[in-house]
Design a protein around this motif. Structure first.
Motif, PDB file in Angstrom:
ATOM      1  N   THR A 128       6.206  41.298 -23.923  1.00  0.00           N
ATOM      2  CA  THR A 128       5.527  43.354 -23.950  1.00  0.00           C
ATOM      3  C   THR A 128       7.446  43.519 -23.235  1.00  0.00           C
ATOM      4  O   THR A 128       7.994  42.542 -22.829  1.00  0.00           O
ATOM      5  N   GLN A 129       7.466  44.604 -22.896  1.00  0.00           N
ATOM      6  CA  GLN A 129       8.594  45.175 -22.429  1.00  0.00           C
ATOM      7  C   GLN A 129       7.903  45.441 -20.422  1.00  0.00           C
ATOM      8  O   GLN A 129       9.265  45.005 -19.667  1.00  0.00           O
ATOM      9  N   ARG A 130       7.050  44.635 -20.322  1.00  0.00           N
ATOM     10  CA  ARG A 130       6.625  45.158 -19.083  1.00  0.00           C
ATOM     11  C   ARG A 130       7.141  44.119 -18.370  1.00  0.00           C
ATOM     12  O   ARG A 130       6.731  42.404 -19.415  1.00  0.00           O
ATOM     13  N   ARG A 131       7.462  43.437 -17.373  1.00  0.00           N
ATOM     14  CA  ARG A 131       7.430  41.614 -17.139  1.00  0.00           C
ATOM     15  C   ARG A 131       5.890  41.101 -16.376  1.00  0.00           C
ATOM     16  O   ARG A 131       4.563  41.668 -15.921  1.00  0.00           O
ATOM     17  N   ILE A 132       5.805  39.672 -17.616  1.00  0.00           N
ATOM     18  CA  ILE A 132       4.480  38.880 -16.343  1.00  0.00           C
ATOM     19  C   ILE A 132       4.367  38.951 -15.152  1.00  0.00           C
ATOM     20  O   ILE A 132       4.911  38.165 -14.899  1.00  0.00           O
ATOM     21  N   SER A 133       2.804  38.612 -14.945  1.00  0.00           N
ATOM     22  CA  SER A 133       2.835  38.729 -13.379  1.00  0.00           C
ATOM     23  C   SER A 133       1.363  38.545 -13.052  1.00  0.00           C
ATOM     24  O   SER A 133       0.438  38.658 -14.301  1.00  0.00           O
ATOM     25  N   HIS A 134       0.769  37.914 -12.352  1.00  0.00           N
ATOM     26  CA  HIS A 134      -0.723  37.232 -12.442  1.00  0.00           C
ATOM     27  C   HIS A 134      -1.044  38.252 -10.904  1.00  0.00           C
ATOM     28  O   HIS A 134      -0.399  39.195 -10.131  1.00  0.00           O
ATOM     29  N   VAL A 135      -2.616  38.205 -11.167  1.00  0.00           N
ATOM     30  CA  VAL A 135      -2.996  38.864  -9.630  1.00  0.00           C
ATOM     31  C   VAL A 135      -4.226  38.245  -9.043  1.00  0.00           C
ATOM     32  O   VAL A 135      -5.624  37.903 -10.910  1.00  0.00           O
ATOM     33  N   PHE A 136      -4.708  37.803  -8.757  1.00  0.00           N
ATOM     34  CA  PHE A 136      -6.240  37.195  -8.198  1.00  0.00           C
ATOM     35  C   PHE A 136      -6.654  38.512  -7.814  1.00  0.00           C
ATOM     36  O   PHE A 136      -6.555  39.750  -6.505  1.00  0.00           O
ATOM     37  N   LEU A 137      -7.900  39.099  -8.119  1.00  0.00           N
ATOM     38  CA  LEU A 137      -9.559  39.301  -7.396  1.00  0.00           C
ATOM     39  C   LEU A 137     -10.106  39.312  -7.162  1.00  0.00           C
ATOM     40  O   LEU A 137     -10.639  38.038  -7.305  1.00  0.00           O
ATOM     41  N   MET A 138     -10.192  39.739  -6.710  1.00  0.00           N
ATOM     42  CA  MET A 138     -11.060  38.726  -4.946  1.00  0.00           C
ATOM     43  C   MET A 138     -12.542  38.977  -4.299  1.00  0.00           C
ATOM     44  O   MET A 138     -11.955  40.535  -3.683  1.00  0.00           O
ATOM     45  N   ASP A 139     -13.482  39.561  -4.589  1.00  0.00           N
ATOM     46  CA  ASP A 139     -13.909  39.667  -3.678  1.00  0.00           C
ATOM     47  C   ASP A 139     -14.814  38.904  -2.253  1.00  0.00           C
ATOM     48  O   ASP A 139     -15.312  37.849  -2.278  1.00  0.00           O
ATOM     49  N   VAL A 140     -13.764  40.017  -0.912  1.00  0.00           N
ATOM     50  CA  VAL A 140     -14.686  38.869  -0.318  1.00  0.00           C
ATOM     51  C   VAL A 140     -15.587  39.780   0.962  1.00  0.00           C
ATOM     52  O   VAL A 140     -16.238  40.218   0.997  1.00  0.00           O
ATOM     53  N   PRO A 141     -16.714  38.767   1.441  1.00  0.00           N
ATOM     54  CA  PRO A 141     -17.681  38.916   2.355  1.00  0.00           C
ATOM     55  C   PRO A 141     -17.372  39.737   3.302  1.00  0.00           C
ATOM     56  O   PRO A 141     -18.633  40.577   3.192  1.00  0.00           O
ATOM     57  N   THR A 142     -16.587  39.581   4.062  1.00  0.00           N
ATOM     58  CA  THR A 142     -16.692  40.685   4.664  1.00  0.00           C
ATOM     59  C   THR A 142     -15.578  41.525   5.156  1.00  0.00           C
ATOM     60  O   THR A 142     -14.809  42.280   5.758  1.00  0.00           O
ATOM     61  N   TYR A 143     -15.559  42.194   3.582  1.00  0.00           N
ATOM     62  CA  TYR A 143     -14.244  43.638   3.404  1.00  0.00           C
ATOM     63  C   TYR A 143     -14.970  43.515   2.396  1.00  0.00           C
ATOM     64  O   TYR A 143     -15.659  43.714   1.418  1.00  0.00           O
ATOM     65  N   PRO A 144     -14.993  45.335   2.208  1.00  0.00           N
ATOM     66  CA  PRO A 144     -16.068  46.277   1.623  1.00  0.00           C
ATOM     67  C   PRO A 144     -15.335  46.516   0.794  1.00  0.00           C
ATOM     68  O   PRO A 144     -16.125  47.660  -0.116  1.00  0.00           O
ATOM     69  N   ARG A 145     -14.495  46.211   0.093  1.00  0.00           N
ATOM     70  CA  ARG A 145     -14.385  46.491  -1.511  1.00  0.00           C
ATOM     71  C   ARG A 145     -13.697  45.521  -1.885  1.00  0.00           C
ATOM     72  O   ARG A 145     -13.254  44.537  -1.015  1.00  0.00           O
ATOM     73  N   PRO A 146     -13.464  45.120  -3.300  1.00  0.00           N
ATOM     74  CA  PRO A 146     -11.711  44.377  -3.828  1.00  0.00           C
ATOM     75  C   PRO A 146     -11.058  44.283  -4.081  1.00  0.00           C
ATOM     76  O   PRO A 146     -10.454  45.061  -3.241  1.00  0.00           O
ATOM     77  N   LEU A 195      13.230  43.709  -6.376  1.00  0.00           N
ATOM     78  CA  LEU A 195      13.260  45.261  -6.985  1.00  0.00           C
ATOM     79  C   LEU A 195      13.049  45.637  -8.038  1.00  0.00           C
ATOM     80  O   LEU A 195      11.557  46.249  -8.570  1.00  0.00           O
ATOM     81  N   ASP A 196      13.248  45.543  -9.090  1.00  0.00           N
ATOM     82  CA  ASP A 196      12.669  46.018 -10.209  1.00  0.00           C
ATOM     83  C   ASP A 196      11.821  45.110 -10.823  1.00  0.00           C
ATOM     84  O   ASP A 196      10.640  45.684 -11.631  1.00  0.00           O
ATOM     85  N   GLU A 197      11.595  43.941 -10.200  1.00  0.00           N
ATOM     86  CA  GLU A 197      10.995  42.838 -11.287  1.00  0.00           C
ATOM     87  C   GLU A 197       9.240  43.694 -10.269  1.00  0.00           C
ATOM     88  O   GLU A 197       7.978  43.499 -10.785  1.00  0.00           O
ATOM     89  N   LYS A 198       9.366  43.893  -8.819  1.00  0.00           N
ATOM     90  CA  LYS A 198       8.488  43.945  -8.137  1.00  0.00           C
ATOM     91  C   LYS A 198       7.589  46.293  -8.662  1.00  0.00           C
ATOM     92  O   LYS A 198       6.273  45.811  -8.317  1.00  0.00           O
ATOM     93  N   VAL A 199       8.334  46.504  -9.803  1.00  0.00           N
ATOM     94  CA  VAL A 199       8.319  47.353 -10.241  1.00  0.00           C
ATOM     95  C   VAL A 199       7.014  47.305 -11.321  1.00  0.00           C
ATOM     96  O   VAL A 199       5.644  47.529 -11.186  1.00  0.00           O
TER      97      VAL A 199
END
Length: 512
Positions: A282-300, A314-318
C-alpha cells in the motif's frame, strides 16, 4: 474487641490477659488471585472452583472459594491477632453454611467461649459472615494460649505475581467474541507448531484456514500428531516459495483476508508480499508490531519494529508509528502513549535515535502523525517506570505509562521483545501492518498459543478493515446521490453526462 491493624509488631496476649467474652475481628475480601494462590498451595484444582465455564454449569453457577480459604482466615486471627504469636491450634470444628464468591467481603469474629486454667486451653466461637451479614462459616476452635508475652517484628511478605499465560490468552481470545471467523491463508504449515496453531485458531472460531503447501506433507504431520484437518481447505503446491506466491494470489483475488506464516523463512514470504508487480503493498511502509501482555506491567505493550525494518529512516519511522497507533485504536486504546526509545532521555547529536525521536515528536505536534501521544527520546526504564521517570525529573504524560515502544532498530527491538517473552513470561503476538491485509508473522520457534494470540489480532484488524470499506462505500453512495440529484435538477442538465459517468465508475468500484 481487637480489630486487625497493620502495625510494625505482632504482640500476643497471654492466657492470664484473656477473659471469657473477649473477641477479635478480621475482614478480608476474596479476589481471583486468592483462589488461584490457594489452589497452587494446596494442589486442590477442583474445576468447580477454578474453571469459570465448569463452575457456571454447576450447583452455585459461579466461581467460589475453597471452603478452607475461609477456615484459613480463622487461623490468621489466632496466629497473628488473638491470642497472637505463640498460639498453638489444638482442635477445630467448622460448619460451612454457604459458599464464598468472588468479591465477597468476609468478617471473621473470634469470641472466647471457655477457658481451662490447668492447661491454658481456650475454646473460641468462630463466626464468618459476608457483606450481607449472612453466615458462611461457624464453629469452634481450641488453642493452647501463650504462657509468656511474645512481641515480634511483623515480617513483610513478598509480593506475588501470578503469571497465568493460559488465562491471559483466553482473555485475549474473548476480544473476538461475536466476530465471524476470517479466511486466512496459512503459508506452508509443514511443522507441528504452525499446523497446530492454525487448527487451534480455527477451533477458537477465529479463522477459517486455507492450508497452502505440499498436501501429502501436511496430512502426514496431522496424522502423526493426531490433528483433525476436518474439512479445512488445502491448496496443494510443491514448495514453500510456491506456497508464498499462491497465498498472495488468493489475497489479491479476494479469496482470503489475512496471511499466516508457517514453517518457511520470513524473507521467502515477505519477498512475495512486497513485490512491486504482484505483491500486497500500500502507500504505507510495511512494519511489524509485537503485542505483548507482560504480567508485571499494568497495560498491553506494542513494540515496533522488531522484525521487518532493520534500520529505519526518519520517514520510515513515521509510517511505523502510524501503523502501531492504528492498531492500538483497533484493540481499544483511543489515544495510545508512544515512547520513542533510545539509550538516553536527552537529545544528543552523537546519537541518531535521539535526533529522530525529537523530530518525530515535533512531527506529531504538526499533525504528520495522528491519533497518539508521543514523547522521546526516552530510555526503556523511563518509558515503563513512573519511579524511574520521577528520579530523572522527567515530566511527561508518556513516561512510565507507555503503550507503544518505538525502538531505534530491529536488533534492539527484537532483543527487548524476546527478553519479555522468555524472562518475563509475556504472552506474545505478532502482526505485520501496512500491507493490504494483516499478516501473522511468527517465528518458527513460536508456540501454538502465540500463533492463536496473533490470529486474534489479525481477526480484529480484518473486521476493522471490513467496517472501513463499508463506510467508504456508504460515503461514496451518499456523494453519488448528491451529485445525481444535482444532475437531474433543471439547473444542472449539463452535468447529466458527467453524473452518469460517475455512477458507472462507482458501480464498477463497488463491484470490485
Amino acid at each position: 474487641m481487637r480489630i486487625e491493624t497493620q502495625q510494625n509488631f505482632l504482640e500476643s496476649r497471654t492466657f492470664d490477659e484473656i477473659n471469657v467474652g473477649d473477641c477479635s475481628v478480621l475482614v478480608r475480601t476474596l479476589r481471583a488471585e486468592d483462589i488461584k494462590l490457594f489452589a497452587i498451595m494446596s494442589g486442590d484444582m477442583n474445576p468447580a472452583i477454578g474453571d469459570k465455564e465448569f463452575a457456571n454449569s454447576g450447583m452455585f453457577r459461579e466461581v467460589i472459594a475453597h471452603g478452607m480459604w475461609s477456615a484459613s482466615l480463622i487461623s490468621t486471627v489466632l496466629g497473628t491477632q488473638f491470642p497472637g504469636p505463640g498460639t498453638i491450634l489444638v482442635d477445630q470444628a467448622l460448619h460451612f453454611t454457604r459458599p464464598v464468591s468472588l468479591g465477597d467481603t468476609i468478617t471473621v469474629t473470634m469470641t472466647v467461649k471457655k477457658m481451662f486454667a490447668h492447661n491454658r486451653h481456650i475454646v473460641f466461637d468462630c463466626a464468618c459472615v459476608n457483606q450481607d451479614n449472612m453466615e458462611v462459616v461457624h464453629g469452634t476452635a481450641e488453642v493452647l494460649a501463650p504462657a509468656e508475652k511474645v512481641k515480634t517484628k511483623r515480617v513483610d511478605l513478598p509480593h506475588i505475581t501470578i503469571s497465568d499465560k493460559y488465562a491471559r490468552l483466553q482473555h485475549l481470545v474473548a476480544r473476538a467474541d461475536g466476530l465471524a471467523p476470517i479466511d486466512m491463508a496459512v503459508v506452508h504449515p509443514c511443522d507441528l507448531e504452525s499446523l497446530k496453531g492454525a487448527l487451534l485458531a480455527a477451533d477458537a472460531n477465529l479463522i477459517d484456514p486455507i492450508l497452502i503447501g505440499p498436501e501429502a506433507k501436511i496430512r502426514g504431520i496431522a496424522s502423526e500428531h493426531g490433528l483433525d484437518l476436518k474439512q479445512h481447505r488445502i491448496v496443494n503446491v510443491k514448495h514453500s516459495h510456491d506456497a508464498a506466491a499462491m497465498a498472495v494470489t488468493l489475497i489479491r483475488n479476494g479469496d482470503a483476508e489475512a496471511l499466516m506464516k508457517g514453517s518457511l523463512h520470513t524473507d521467502e514470504l515477505m519477498a512475495e508480499v512486497v513485490s512491486h508487480s504482484s505483491g500486497l503493498r500500500t502507500q504505507r511502509r510495511i512494519s511489524h508490531v509485537f503485542l505483548m501482555d507482560v504480567p508485571t506491567y499494568p497495560r498491553p505493550i506494542l513494540i515496533t519494529d522488531a522484525a521487518i525494518n532493520i534500520a529505519p529512516t526518519l520517514d520510515e519511522k513515521v509510517d511505523i508509528i502510524q501503523n502501531a497507533i492504528d492498531l492500538a485504536h483497533i484493540i481499544g486504546i483511543p489515544e495510545p502513549k508512544v515512547a520513542i526509545l533510545s539509550a538516553v532521555e536527552t537529545v544528543s547529536a552523537k546519537i541518531q535515535s535521539t535526533l529522530d525521536a525529537a523530530a518525530l515528536c515535533k512531527m506529531a505536534d504538526r499533525g504528520q502523525i495522528r491519533g497518539g501521544l508521543l514523547d522521546g527520546p526516552l530510555a526503556f526504564d523511563n518509558a515503563v517506570s513512573i519511579d524511574a521517570a520521577k528520579t530523572k525529573g522527567i515530566v511527561s504524560a508518556v513516561a512510565g505509562r507507555a503503550e507503544i515502544l518505538v525502538v531505534p532498530d530491529l536488533e534492539s527491538g527484537n532483543m527487548v521483545a524476546k527478553q519479555l517473552e522468555y524472562l518475563a513470561n509475556a504472552l506474545t503476538s505478532g502482526i505485520v501492518l501496512g500491507a493490504k491485509v494483516p499478516i501473522v508473522l511468527t517465528s518458527r520457534a513460536d508456540t501454538a498459543e502465540t500463533r492463536i494470540a496473533s490470529c486474534v489480532i489479525a481477526t480484529l484488524i480484518a473486521h476493522a478493515n471490513r467496517e472501513r470499506i463499508k463506510r467508504m462505500i456508504q460515503s461514496g453512495r451518499q456523494r453519488w446521490r448528491r451529485t445525481f440529484s444535482m444532475a437531474i435538477s433543471p439547473r444542472a442538465t449539463s452535468a447529466a453526462p458527467a453524473c452518469a459517468t460517475q455512477q458507472k465508475y462507482f458501480l464498477e468500484r463497488t463491484a470490485r
